[in-house]
Write an enzyme that holds these catalytic residues in place. Structure first.
Site, PDB file in Angstrom:
ATOM      1  N   ASP A 194       0.872  -1.179   0.000  1.00  0.00           N
ATOM      2  CA  ASP A 194       0.000   0.000   0.000  1.00  0.00           C
ATOM      3  C   ASP A 194       0.904   1.223   0.000  1.00  0.00           C
ATOM      4  OD1 ASP A 194      -2.122  -1.740   0.267  1.00  0.00           O
ATOM      5  OD2 ASP A 194      -2.370  -1.384   2.419  1.00  0.00           O
TER       6      ASP A 194
ATOM      7  N   GLU B  85      -9.257   0.156  -4.171  1.00  0.00           N
ATOM      8  CA  GLU B  85      -8.296   0.931  -3.382  1.00  0.00           C
ATOM      9  C   GLU B  85      -7.213   1.488  -4.308  1.00  0.00           C
ATOM     10  OE1 GLU B  85      -6.807  -1.915  -0.575  1.00  0.00           O
ATOM     11  OE2 GLU B  85      -8.593  -1.832   0.691  1.00  0.00           O
TER      12      GLU B  85
ATOM     13  N   HIS C 278      -3.454   0.295  -3.299  1.00  0.00           N
ATOM     14  CA  HIS C 278      -3.063  -1.109  -3.147  1.00  0.00           C
ATOM     15  C   HIS C 278      -2.597  -1.719  -4.471  1.00  0.00           C
ATOM     16  CE1 HIS C 278      -3.458  -5.197  -1.272  1.00  0.00           C
ATOM     17  NE2 HIS C 278      -3.540  -5.521  -2.557  1.00  0.00           N
TER      18      HIS C 278
END
Length: 255
Positions: free
Chosen positions: A170, A235, A238
């Site tokens: 991340d 996301e 990510h």
């Protein structure tokens, strides 16, 4: 051989008097160790750090690597080692370094090189890397969502996350000229459509995010996908280096 431990003792004593906590002390000491090693050049050094945290030792024992030792100039701010995360708890304790599988760290090094070749003032900022399964369980238990939709946000620890194999990262982009991350439209761990790459057109049309924020995300996506990573639809931060099947075949899960 040059011993450099004694100055740290004096420094640590002074910082304790100033009220620094143990995590801050380890972070400062680590930065000083790197600086001293650079100043000593090719001389052999013996730099003894404080006791390695349990989570970090687990990852070292499974042959994962400290990303900062592989990727020049990368920044690390582990969000789960702070209270600045979706449930407001520090679950990493003394862990302050990001770890990944060696070949994943090499891919990240390539992404950093691509980024800085086009944007010299930018650098990658890591929010999370390898994550032990024990921490995955804590995240699962503390996510305030029905179990039926929890997997949209946090992998079920019974199955495992790609973070648990050390092949997911991340991250965002940090602008060193402004001393702040690029504006990506939402913060890290934001649970909503505004964070979904798959919903960017809709969110732009509704005025939730801007074209400039999408452009910043596209810079991140470009350097990551061109370095062997795959993004996901929910996301923007990510990225995976392997599929779940590949990760299971190549690596052991981090307990």
């Amino acid at each position: 051989m040059i011993l450099v431990r004694f100055p740290f003792v004096l420094l640590v004593f002074g910082l304790i008097l100033l009220g620094c906590n143990q995590k801050e002390l380890r972070s400062i000491e680590g930065e000083l160790e790197k600086e001293i090693a650079e100043q000593l050049g090719n001389h052999e050094t013996t730099i003894q750090s404080s006791e390695i945290p349990v989570l970090e030792r687990q990852m070292i024992d499974q042959n994962l690597v400290n990303v900062e030792e592989v990727v020049p100039g990368v920044r690390v701010e582990l969000k789960y080692s702070t209270e600045d995360n979706f449930f407001g708890k520090d679950v990493y304790g003394e862990l302050i370094h990001a770890y990944l599988q060696p070949e994943v760290a090499e891919n990240l090094k390539k992404a950093q090189q691509l980024l800085q070749s086009e944007y010299p003032d930018y650098t990658l900022l890591i929010y999370d890397g390898a994550r032990p399964l024990s921490v995955q369980q804590i995240l699962w238990d503390n996510l305030d969502k029905p179990d039926s939709i929890k997997p949209l946000y946090v992998a079920d620890p019974k199955v495992g996350s790609l973070h648990n194999y050390g092949v997911a990262v991340d991250l965002t982009i940090f602008d060193t000229s402004k001393s702040e991350p690029l504006d990506m439209g939402t913060g890290y761990d934001f649970f909503g459509y505004a964070a979904y790459p798959d919903r960017e057109s809709q969110m732009l049309k509704e005025g939730v995010i801007t074209s400039a924020q999408i452009a910043n995300r596209e810079i991140l996506r470009k350097v990551m996908t061109n370095s062997g990573f795959m993004g996901i639809g929910s996301e923007w931060w990510h990225f995976n280096a392997f599929s779940r099947k590949e990760a299971g075949e190549k690596f052991q899960i981090i307990k």
